[in-house]
Write a protein that holds these residues in place. Sequence first.
Motif, mmCIF file in Angstrom:
data_model
loop_
_atom_site.group_PDB
_atom_site.id
_atom_site.type_symbol
_atom_site.label_atom_id
_atom_site.label_comp_id
_atom_site.label_asym_id
_atom_site.label_seq_id
_atom_site.Cartn_x
_atom_site.Cartn_y
_atom_site.Cartn_z
ATOM 1 N N PRO A 1 29.229 24.987 46.172
ATOM 2 C CA PRO A 1 29.289 26.165 45.282
ATOM 3 C C PRO A 1 28.732 27.387 46.004
ATOM 4 C CG PRO A 1 27.482 24.715 44.642
ATOM 5 C CD PRO A 1 28.247 23.994 45.722
ATOM 6 N N ASP A 2 29.593 28.065 46.733
ATOM 7 C CA ASP A 2 29.148 29.118 47.654
ATOM 8 C C ASP A 2 30.241 30.164 47.796
ATOM 9 O OD1 ASP A 2 27.937 30.580 49.718
ATOM 10 O OD2 ASP A 2 28.711 29.233 51.268
ATOM 11 N N ARG A 3 30.469 30.925 46.741
ATOM 12 C CA ARG A 3 31.507 31.948 46.811
ATOM 13 C C ARG A 3 31.118 33.063 47.777
ATOM 14 N NH1 ARG A 3 35.380 31.398 42.667
ATOM 15 N NH2 ARG A 3 36.034 33.564 42.928
ATOM 16 N N ALA A 4 29.836 33.382 47.848
ATOM 17 C CA ALA A 4 29.407 34.465 48.737
ATOM 18 C C ALA A 4 29.669 34.137 50.197
ATOM 19 C CB ALA A 4 27.918 34.762 48.527
ATOM 20 N N GLY A 5 29.498 32.882 50.566
ATOM 21 C CA GLY A 5 29.696 32.474 51.955
ATOM 22 C C GLY A 5 31.007 31.764 52.199
ATOM 23 N N PHE A 6 31.905 31.754 51.207
ATOM 24 C CA PHE A 6 33.228 31.129 51.313
ATOM 25 C C PHE A 6 33.128 29.644 51.687
ATOM 26 C CE2 PHE A 6 37.640 30.647 53.018
ATOM 27 C CZ PHE A 6 38.311 31.094 51.897
#
Length: 263
Positions: free
Chosen positions: A66-71
């Motif tokens: 779960p890491d949208r900021a880091g793709f």
Amino acid sequence: MTAQIDINADLGEDPLAEARDIALMAHISSCNIACGGHAGDAGSMARMLRAARDAGVAAGAHPSYPDRAGFGRTSLDMPLPALIDSLIVQVTELARVAADLGVALTHIKPHGMLYNDLADRVEMAEAVADALHRAFPRLALVGLAHGAFESAAAKAGARFIAEGFVDRGYTPTRRLVPRSQPGALIAGDDARAAQALAIATGQPLTADDGSLIHVMAQSLCLHSDSPGSEQTALRIAEVMASKGISIKAPGEPPDDPADLLRR
């Protein structure tokens, strides 16, 4: 039995590239749809699922850390139960959208650094494979050929689809060369098609240190964001056809030999 290989692509990861993703579906046999962990939302999932349905492409989930900021390109130090809960939520969301559209999902392929971690971390691979198979027993698990996730899936009783890459370089241990290092990316349609054919036919590849390796895979990944991915897909299709190899999703019946003669 006629030889066949699956060509897959990771899609729905960039809202500005959906036209490219949809066009690419004309040349692949399965796709992995981002489902919220690193990218994607209900709208993009629905658009990709509709396009896959219309193109006759097998659709699967593409969950991640779960890491949208880091793709999803960084390992997250999080408890395994929390990671597993997140993955199940992601796949469930795609499955919900798919059910609304009447699309049957076929597989789960982890994304990014999670994909790499599952290839190397035995304890994580076994926990994730077991949990995903229990939650989604009808879906195959997709992962790096010759990695820990492959043996973990077998231990869990899950069907596993071993994956190779047409646009990435390999190390002598049959892992992908990190993107930050020379030789990580393979450029050019002919070079990518040559690697695809080698994997499909069991021929050796040259690793980044010059040694020869064999990658035994049922599915070949072409990254949708690799420059010229659509042209590469066309070139791979041409090369496979010239060798009598069908491009089909795993589980699809092979062509009747008579069909090949009529082409």
